[in-house]
Motif scaffolding. Structure first.
Motif, PDB file in Angstrom:
ATOM      1  N   GLU A   1       0.832  -1.211   0.000  1.00 47.54           N
ATOM      2  CA  GLU A   1       0.000   0.000   0.000  1.00 47.54           C
ATOM      3  C   GLU A   1       0.865   1.258   0.000  1.00 47.54           C
ATOM      4  O   GLU A   1       0.568   2.238  -0.696  1.00 47.54           O
ATOM      5  N   ALA A   2       1.954   1.252   0.785  1.00 46.51           N
ATOM      6  CA  ALA A   2       2.845   2.418   0.816  1.00 46.51           C
ATOM      7  C   ALA A   2       3.470   2.658  -0.557  1.00 46.51           C
ATOM      8  O   ALA A   2       3.556   3.799  -1.025  1.00 46.51           O
ATOM      9  N   ARG A   3       3.894   1.594  -1.205  1.00 46.51           N
ATOM     10  CA  ARG A   3       4.494   1.747  -2.531  1.00 46.51           C
ATOM     11  C   ARG A   3       3.461   2.209  -3.555  1.00 46.51           C
ATOM     12  O   ARG A   3       3.780   2.969  -4.475  1.00 46.51           O
ATOM     13  N   ARG A   4       2.223   1.734  -3.409  1.00 47.36           N
ATOM     14  CA  ARG A   4       1.172   2.150  -4.353  1.00 47.36           C
ATOM     15  C   ARG A   4       0.889   3.643  -4.240  1.00 47.36           C
ATOM     16  O   ARG A   4       0.647   4.326  -5.245  1.00 47.36           O
TER      17      ARG A   4
ATOM     18  N   ALA B   1       9.898   2.686   8.297  1.00 48.92           N
ATOM     19  CA  ALA B   1       9.760   1.962   7.030  1.00 48.92           C
ATOM     20  C   ALA B   1       8.781   2.668   6.101  1.00 48.92           C
ATOM     21  O   ALA B   1       8.998   2.724   4.885  1.00 48.92           O
ATOM     22  N   THR B   2       7.702   3.213   6.647  1.00 49.33           N
ATOM     23  CA  THR B   2       6.745   3.951   5.823  1.00 49.33           C
ATOM     24  C   THR B   2       7.410   5.174   5.209  1.00 49.33           C
ATOM     25  O   THR B   2       7.257   5.450   4.015  1.00 49.33           O
ATOM     26  N   GLY B   3       8.157   5.920   6.026  1.00 50.33           N
ATOM     27  CA  GLY B   3       8.852   7.089   5.505  1.00 50.33           C
ATOM     28  C   GLY B   3       9.837   6.728   4.415  1.00 50.33           C
ATOM     29  O   GLY B   3       9.938   7.415   3.381  1.00 50.33           O
ATOM     30  N   ASP B   4      10.560   5.628   4.611  1.00 52.88           N
ATOM     31  CA  ASP B   4      11.515   5.189   3.596  1.00 52.88           C
ATOM     32  C   ASP B   4      10.798   4.764   2.315  1.00 52.88           C
ATOM     33  O   ASP B   4      11.257   5.064   1.201  1.00 52.88           O
ATOM     34  N   ALA B   5       9.676   4.063   2.468  1.00 58.47           N
ATOM     35  CA  ALA B   5       8.923   3.618   1.291  1.00 58.47           C
ATOM     36  C   ALA B   5       8.389   4.802   0.487  1.00 58.47           C
ATOM     37  O   ALA B   5       8.249   4.714  -0.738  1.00 58.47           O
ATOM     38  N   LEU B   6       8.124   5.920   1.169  1.00 54.07           N
ATOM     39  CA  LEU B   6       7.618   7.119   0.504  1.00 54.07           C
ATOM     40  C   LEU B   6       8.750   8.014  -0.003  1.00 54.07           C
ATOM     41  O   LEU B   6       8.499   9.072  -0.576  1.00 54.07           O
ATOM     42  N   GLY B   7       9.998   7.603   0.250  1.00 56.14           N
ATOM     43  CA  GLY B   7      11.137   8.370  -0.234  1.00 56.14           C
ATOM     44  C   GLY B   7      11.500   9.567   0.612  1.00 56.14           C
ATOM     45  O   GLY B   7      12.232  10.451   0.154  1.00 56.14           O
TER      46      GLY B   7
END
Length: 203
Positions: free
Chosen positions: A34-37, A61-67
């Motif tokens: 979902e984060a990557r989407r 991890a969420t912050g990293d996935a969002l860049g």
């Protein structure tokens, strides 16, 4: 100079229907997916001058996935739940029903031996009120801040921003990967609901 602080609720870390208190797990597969989407829609957040997250694995991890490559902030940690840490609300109720009732009824109480809801709100609000302005967007815009944290932390921040009674905390529902923006500064915050996906992080 004004601040524009966008809170991002961390993605899910478990398939369980009820979240655990102070969950120290990272994202589950559904959370990562979902984060990557949503990452393309939330990409402008990665350009904020200040990018933070709670110390919890799921938030980082969420912050990293969002860049965003966020910097962990101890003040953005989840509420200290004492001996209920790692339990769901239902599990805590089965173990300490009278204490849970007291905790839900009185935001000043901390029967679990941890932090009261009122103290939690004050801690998160104190972090928000002391954000440095730093550099700001061109054209005289507000300095932009992103904070990725557990949904409970976002709820606490909103109670502070609205200057609402601490008991209001229980009336706010924050879903994983939802965003909300507050504008202003210490003692003069304004709540702004973000736009639909693809538009919600416009400058």
């Amino acid at each position: 100079m004004a601040l524009r602080v966008t809170f991002v609720a961390a993605a899910r870390s478990s398939a369980l229907p009820a979240e655990c208190f102070e969950d120290d797990q990272s994202l589950d597969q559904a959370g990562w997916d979902e984060a990557r989407r949503l990452a393309p829609d939330l990409a402008p957040l990665a350009t904020a001058e200040q990018r933070y997250c709670s110390p919890a694995p799921r938030s980082r991890a969420t912050g990293d996935a969002l860049g965003c490559a966020p910097l962990a902030q101890l003040a953005l940690r989840d509420c200290d739940m004492g001996r209920w840490r790692g339990l769901t609300l239902g599990q805590a109720m089965a173990r300490d029903p009278a204490q849970v009732d007291a905790w839900l009824a009185d935001p000043l109480s901390a029967p679990h031996g941890g932090e009261s809801v009122a103290a939690f709100v004050a801690r998160v609000g104190g972090w928000l009120d002391t954000r440095p302005v730093g550099a700001h967007a061109g054209g005289g815009g507000a300095a932009r801040v992103v904070a990725v944290a557990e949904p409970s932390v976002v709820r606490a921040a909103l109670v502070h921003v609205l200057q609402a009674p601490p008991a209001t905390y229980w009336n706010i529902d924050v879903r994983p990967l939802s965003t909300v923006t507050v504008l202003g500064g210490a003692g003069r915050w304004h709540l702004r609901f973000d736009d639909a996906p693809g538009q919600r992080v416009r400058a």
